[in-house]
Design a protein around this motif. Structure first.
Motif, PDB file in Angstrom:
ATOM      1  N   LEU A  83      46.425  43.218  40.106  1.00  0.00           N
ATOM      2  CA  LEU A  83      47.768  42.816  40.521  1.00  0.00           C
ATOM      3  C   LEU A  83      47.879  41.325  40.778  1.00  0.00           C
ATOM      4  CD1 LEU A  83      48.717  45.744  42.956  1.00  0.00           C
ATOM      5  CD2 LEU A  83      49.087  45.547  40.492  1.00  0.00           C
ATOM      6  N   GLY A  84      46.861  40.560  40.397  1.00  0.00           N
ATOM      7  CA  GLY A  84      46.930  39.118  40.575  1.00  0.00           C
ATOM      8  C   GLY A  84      46.389  38.624  41.886  1.00  0.00           C
ATOM      9  N   GLY A  85      45.531  39.404  42.544  1.00  0.00           N
ATOM     10  CA  GLY A  85      44.910  38.978  43.791  1.00  0.00           C
ATOM     11  C   GLY A  85      45.242  39.846  44.978  1.00  0.00           C
ATOM     12  N   GLY A  86      46.274  40.670  44.889  1.00  0.00           N
ATOM     13  CA  GLY A  86      46.651  41.540  45.992  1.00  0.00           C
ATOM     14  C   GLY A  86      48.136  41.857  45.939  1.00  0.00           C
ATOM     15  N   LEU A  87      48.616  42.499  46.986  1.00  0.00           N
ATOM     16  CA  LEU A  87      50.023  42.871  47.098  1.00  0.00           C
ATOM     17  C   LEU A  87      50.743  41.790  47.889  1.00  0.00           C
ATOM     18  CD1 LEU A  87      52.323  44.933  46.741  1.00  0.00           C
ATOM     19  CD2 LEU A  87      51.546  46.044  48.837  1.00  0.00           C
ATOM     20  N   ALA A  88      51.770  41.210  47.296  1.00  0.00           N
ATOM     21  CA  ALA A  88      52.509  40.120  47.938  1.00  0.00           C
ATOM     22  C   ALA A  88      53.318  40.644  49.118  1.00  0.00           C
ATOM     23  CB  ALA A  88      53.425  39.438  46.924  1.00  0.00           C
ATOM     24  N   VAL A  89      53.314  39.887  50.193  1.00  0.00           N
ATOM     25  CA  VAL A  89      54.105  40.244  51.371  1.00  0.00           C
ATOM     26  C   VAL A  89      55.584  40.133  51.025  1.00  0.00           C
ATOM     27  CG1 VAL A  89      54.663  39.567  53.734  1.00  0.00           C
ATOM     28  CG2 VAL A  89      52.300  39.524  52.949  1.00  0.00           C
ATOM     29  N   GLY A  90      56.354  41.141  51.429  1.00  0.00           N
ATOM     30  CA  GLY A  90      57.775  41.169  51.121  1.00  0.00           C
ATOM     31  C   GLY A  90      58.109  41.876  49.830  1.00  0.00           C
ATOM     32  N   THR A  91      57.146  42.595  49.242  1.00  0.00           N
ATOM     33  CA  THR A  91      57.374  43.284  47.984  1.00  0.00           C
ATOM     34  C   THR A  91      57.098  44.774  48.133  1.00  0.00           C
ATOM     35  OG1 THR A  91      55.098  42.885  47.219  1.00  0.00           O
ATOM     36  CG2 THR A  91      56.769  41.230  46.656  1.00  0.00           C
ATOM     37  N   VAL A  92      57.494  45.531  47.089  1.00  0.00           N
ATOM     38  CA  VAL A  92      57.341  46.979  47.056  1.00  0.00           C
ATOM     39  C   VAL A  92      56.367  47.341  45.941  1.00  0.00           C
ATOM     40  CG1 VAL A  92      58.510  49.183  46.709  1.00  0.00           C
ATOM     41  CG2 VAL A  92      59.677  47.348  47.918  1.00  0.00           C
ATOM     42  N   LEU A  93      55.358  48.140  46.276  1.00  0.00           N
ATOM     43  CA  LEU A  93      54.418  48.681  45.293  1.00  0.00           C
ATOM     44  C   LEU A  93      54.739  50.149  45.093  1.00  0.00           C
ATOM     45  CD1 LEU A  93      51.887  48.806  43.518  1.00  0.00           C
ATOM     46  CD2 LEU A  93      50.514  49.034  45.600  1.00  0.00           C
ATOM     47  N   LEU A  94      55.114  50.506  43.868  1.00  0.00           N
ATOM     48  CA  LEU A  94      55.450  51.888  43.533  1.00  0.00           C
ATOM     49  C   LEU A  94      54.278  52.534  42.799  1.00  0.00           C
ATOM     50  CD1 LEU A  94      57.545  54.206  43.338  1.00  0.00           C
ATOM     51  CD2 LEU A  94      58.283  53.206  41.169  1.00  0.00           C
ATOM     52  N   ILE A  95      53.772  53.638  43.340  1.00  0.00           N
ATOM     53  CA  ILE A  95      52.694  54.395  42.717  1.00  0.00           C
ATOM     54  C   ILE A  95      53.299  55.650  42.080  1.00  0.00           C
ATOM     55  CG2 ILE A  95      50.518  55.612  43.072  1.00  0.00           C
ATOM     56  CD1 ILE A  95      50.248  52.650  43.459  1.00  0.00           C
ATOM     57  N   ALA A 115      54.865  44.674  53.935  1.00  0.00           N
ATOM     58  CA  ALA A 115      54.531  45.092  52.576  1.00  0.00           C
ATOM     59  C   ALA A 115      54.634  46.607  52.525  1.00  0.00           C
ATOM     60  CB  ALA A 115      53.127  44.632  52.179  1.00  0.00           C
ATOM     61  N   CYS A 116      55.136  47.134  51.406  1.00  0.00           N
ATOM     62  CA  CYS A 116      55.455  48.552  51.312  1.00  0.00           C
ATOM     63  C   CYS A 116      54.776  49.174  50.104  1.00  0.00           C
ATOM     64  CB  CYS A 116      56.969  48.750  51.226  1.00  0.00           C
ATOM     65  SG  CYS A 116      57.497  50.474  51.126  1.00  0.00           S
ATOM     66  N   MET A 117      54.221  50.365  50.298  1.00  0.00           N
ATOM     67  CA  MET A 117      53.704  51.191  49.204  1.00  0.00           C
ATOM     68  C   MET A 117      54.469  52.511  49.193  1.00  0.00           C
ATOM     69  SD  MET A 117      49.906  52.862  48.472  1.00  0.00           S
ATOM     70  CE  MET A 117      49.173  51.382  47.782  1.00  0.00           C
ATOM     71  N   LEU A 129      49.414  37.213  50.450  1.00  0.00           N
ATOM     72  CA  LEU A 129      48.953  38.483  49.892  1.00  0.00           C
ATOM     73  C   LEU A 129      48.240  39.316  50.943  1.00  0.00           C
ATOM     74  CD1 LEU A 129      47.413  37.238  46.494  1.00  0.00           C
ATOM     75  CD2 LEU A 129      49.737  38.076  46.892  1.00  0.00           C
ATOM     76  N   VAL A 130      48.322  40.627  50.783  1.00  0.00           N
ATOM     77  CA  VAL A 130      47.518  41.570  51.543  1.00  0.00           C
ATOM     78  C   VAL A 130      46.797  42.468  50.538  1.00  0.00           C
ATOM     79  CG1 VAL A 130      49.009  41.554  53.566  1.00  0.00           C
ATOM     80  CG2 VAL A 130      49.428  43.214  51.751  1.00  0.00           C
ATOM     81  N   SER A 131      45.719  43.085  50.984  1.00  0.00           N
ATOM     82  CA  SER A 131      44.946  43.947  50.099  1.00  0.00           C
ATOM     83  C   SER A 131      45.548  45.344  50.057  1.00  0.00           C
ATOM     84  CB  SER A 131      43.489  44.022  50.568  1.00  0.00           C
ATOM     85  OG  SER A 131      42.747  44.927  49.768  1.00  0.00           O
ATOM     86  N   THR A 132      45.456  45.980  48.911  1.00  0.00           N
ATOM     87  CA  THR A 132      45.914  47.362  48.767  1.00  0.00           C
ATOM     88  C   THR A 132      44.896  48.363  49.291  1.00  0.00           C
ATOM     89  OG1 THR A 132      45.004  47.493  46.521  1.00  0.00           O
ATOM     90  CG2 THR A 132      47.296  46.767  46.751  1.00  0.00           C
ATOM     91  N   GLY A 133      43.702  47.899  49.667  1.00  0.00           N
ATOM     92  CA  GLY A 133      42.634  48.794  50.084  1.00  0.00           C
ATOM     93  C   GLY A 133      41.681  49.116  48.961  1.00  0.00           C
ATOM     94  N   LEU A 134      41.961  48.622  47.761  1.00  0.00           N
ATOM     95  CA  LEU A 134      41.110  48.841  46.598  1.00  0.00           C
ATOM     96  C   LEU A 134      40.920  47.485  45.910  1.00  0.00           C
ATOM     97  CD1 LEU A 134      39.743  51.310  45.260  1.00  0.00           C
ATOM     98  CD2 LEU A 134      41.683  51.392  43.678  1.00  0.00           C
ATOM     99  N   PRO A 135      39.737  46.851  46.031  1.00  0.00           N
ATOM    100  CA  PRO A 135      39.551  45.504  45.482  1.00  0.00           C
ATOM    101  C   PRO A 135      39.826  45.406  43.992  1.00  0.00           C
ATOM    102  CG  PRO A 135      37.764  46.056  46.995  1.00  0.00           C
ATOM    103  CD  PRO A 135      38.564  47.307  46.811  1.00  0.00           C
ATOM    104  N   GLY A 195      43.542  39.567  57.456  1.00  0.00           N
ATOM    105  CA  GLY A 195      43.751  40.420  56.302  1.00  0.00           C
ATOM    106  C   GLY A 195      44.720  39.874  55.281  1.00  0.00           C
ATOM    107  N   THR A 196      45.021  38.568  55.330  1.00  0.00           N
ATOM    108  CA  THR A 196      45.927  37.952  54.362  1.00  0.00           C
ATOM    109  C   THR A 196      45.271  36.727  53.750  1.00  0.00           C
ATOM    110  OG1 THR A 196      46.991  36.521  56.008  1.00  0.00           O
ATOM    111  CG2 THR A 196      47.929  38.729  55.681  1.00  0.00           C
ATOM    112  N   ARG A 197      45.819  36.310  52.633  1.00  0.00           N
ATOM    113  CA  ARG A 197      45.402  35.069  51.997  1.00  0.00           C
ATOM    114  C   ARG A 197      46.518  34.612  51.054  1.00  0.00           C
ATOM    115  NH1 ARG A 197      40.812  36.949  47.546  1.00  0.00           N
ATOM    116  NH2 ARG A 197      42.195  38.158  46.187  1.00  0.00           N
TER     117      ARG A 197
END
Length: 423
Positions: free
Chosen positions: A74-86, A297-299, A62-68, A51-53
């Motif tokens: 976001l530039g290909g996915g959610l970077a490992v070690g980062t925070v995604l704020l919705i 990775a955090c959402m 990167l990991v996927s957010t679950g929505l391609p 599940g990474t690339r």
């Protein structure tokens, strides 16, 4: 000096070295090859995680957010070690759906989940995760939606403006299960056997707050302190910080925090204009420090529309790596406006992380809208219908004119703001 002496020896010693190399039929460069590849074994192990690339832009994992479609923005996915704020929509309908997509993607890829909430029990949240779609079913549903969309637009013959023709195409279609990211059926729930086979940790604040905690006085609330300690224990005890290099299989920790900053967490930032912002900002600061040194990775979903102080929102944005805002049409004039009848809301890419770069990455597409179809949640470009006097009222034209200014090529992040500047 030893290297210089060796180079300065006679031809006899050189010939003996060549003979030794030819005797083993291996050159000196080939003998160094395995050692060089062995030094990069840690990098190869990271890339081999399910599940990474690696990112093609900066090499970040990167990991996927679950929505391609969101991954692409976001530039290909959610970077490992980062925070995604919705930034939650007002009724918390679509933001909670993205939250469940993120968790469902972790279960499909075998990642470890950490679900934290002060509103719902994490076990109940997992029971509401959407079911994954098979490739054939995804293509069938997407083809039907595309066919219906083309049929509705075939009655109106118009030439698209040249600026829309030059815009890059978005990946709104299905993604194969063998590739990065999956599609999910919002009308069905994930099979129980998949949830039972997954590994997850739950943090329900009403249950954790009953225990006593002896700490030194600080600006963090009780809920934030307990949550940080819980996350830190999971990261260090299960080896997500890389403390156990002998572990054969590495994995990703997906952290999902729901309704952060709400009064349910004991925070008054949404209650008063001059709330205690140090508690929330300090929590995000410490959380980023934990994520930067771990395979996680955090959402986070946050009701920013309830925060009256704009300065606090700016601080929260700066302490987050990626910020995505959802603006729902429910309860607004655009819900009944014929201009927006094909969409359910707008999506704003507020911030994209700056990773191994000097400047922030900027999304190629500014005017974005989302739609919850029969099964799929899709992100599309905002294409407004032609200005027909029979169908568009005067108020709709005025709303369109104001919206075109706010959704211009250079003002995509101001889509939810006012016409005047706020200082």
């Amino acid at each position: 000096m030893a290297a210089v002496a060796t180079c300065g020896t006679g031809a006899g010693s050189t010939g003996s070295m060549v003979a030794a190399g030819s005797k083993n039929n291996v050159t000196s460069f080939q003998r160094r090859g395995p050692r060089a590849s062995g030094s990069d074994s840690s990098y190869s192990r990271l890339v081999s995680i399910a599940g990474t690339r690696p990112s093609v832009r900066n090499g970040q994992l990167l990991v996927s957010t679950g929505l391609p479609a969101l991954d692409q923005l976001l530039g290909g996915g959610l970077a490992v070690g980062t925070v995604l704020l919705i930034e939650e929509d007002k009724y918390n309908i679509y933001s909670s759906l993205l939250f469940k997509y993120f968790l469902a993607e972790g279960i499909i890829n075998g990642h470890t989940l950490l679900v934290a909430s002060a509103k719902e029990d994490p076990a109940d949240i997992l029971q509401e995760l959407p079911a994954p779609l098979l490739d054939d079913n995804v293509k069938k549903d997407f083809d039907e939606d595309a066919c219906n969309h083309k049929t509705a637009e075939s009655n109106i013959k118009m030439k698209i403006a040249w600026r829309y023709q030059l815009l890059p195409k978005m990946e709104a279609g299905p993604v194969s299960s063998s590739r990065f990211g999956h599609c999910y059926d919002a009308s069905k729930k994930m099979p129980q056997e998949l949830i039972e086979a997954s590994k997850w940790h739950g943090f329900f604040f009403p249950e954790k707050s009953s225990s006593t905690l002896n700490i030194e006085p600080c600006s963090l609330t009780h809920g934030y302190i307990k949550l940080l300690q819980f996350i830190q224990n999971i990261i260090y005890e299960e080896g997500f910080d890389g403390s156990n290099p002998q572990k054969k299989q590495k994995n990703i920790l997906r952290i999902g925090i729901q309704n952060l900053g709400s009064p349910l967490w004991g925070d008054d930032i949404c209650c008063t204009e001059n709330g205690n912002s140090h508690s929330l900002t300090k929590f995000l600061y410490v959380l980023r420090g934990l994520l930067r040194t771990s395979l996680s990775a955090c959402m986070i979903t946050m009701p920013t529309h309830l925060i009256q102080n704009k300065a606090i929102i700016s601080r929260v944005t700066n302490l987050s790596d990626t910020v995505v805002g959802l603006e729902s049409f429910i309860g607004s004039e655009r819900e009944t406006n014929p201009l927006y009848k094909d969409y359910h809301g707008l999506i704003h890419i507020r911030q994209i992380p700056r990773l191994n770069n000097l400047i922030y990455d900027v999304s190629d597409v500014k005017d974005l809208a989302f739609k919850l179809k029969r099964k799929l949640f899709t992100i599309e470009r905002l294409h407004l219908p032609p200005d027909l006097s029979d169908t568009v009222s005067r108020s709709s034209k005025q709303d369109l004119a104001e919206r075109s200014k706010l959704l211009g090529p250079g003002c995509g992040v101001m889509a939810g703001g006012k016409k005047h500047l706020d200082f």
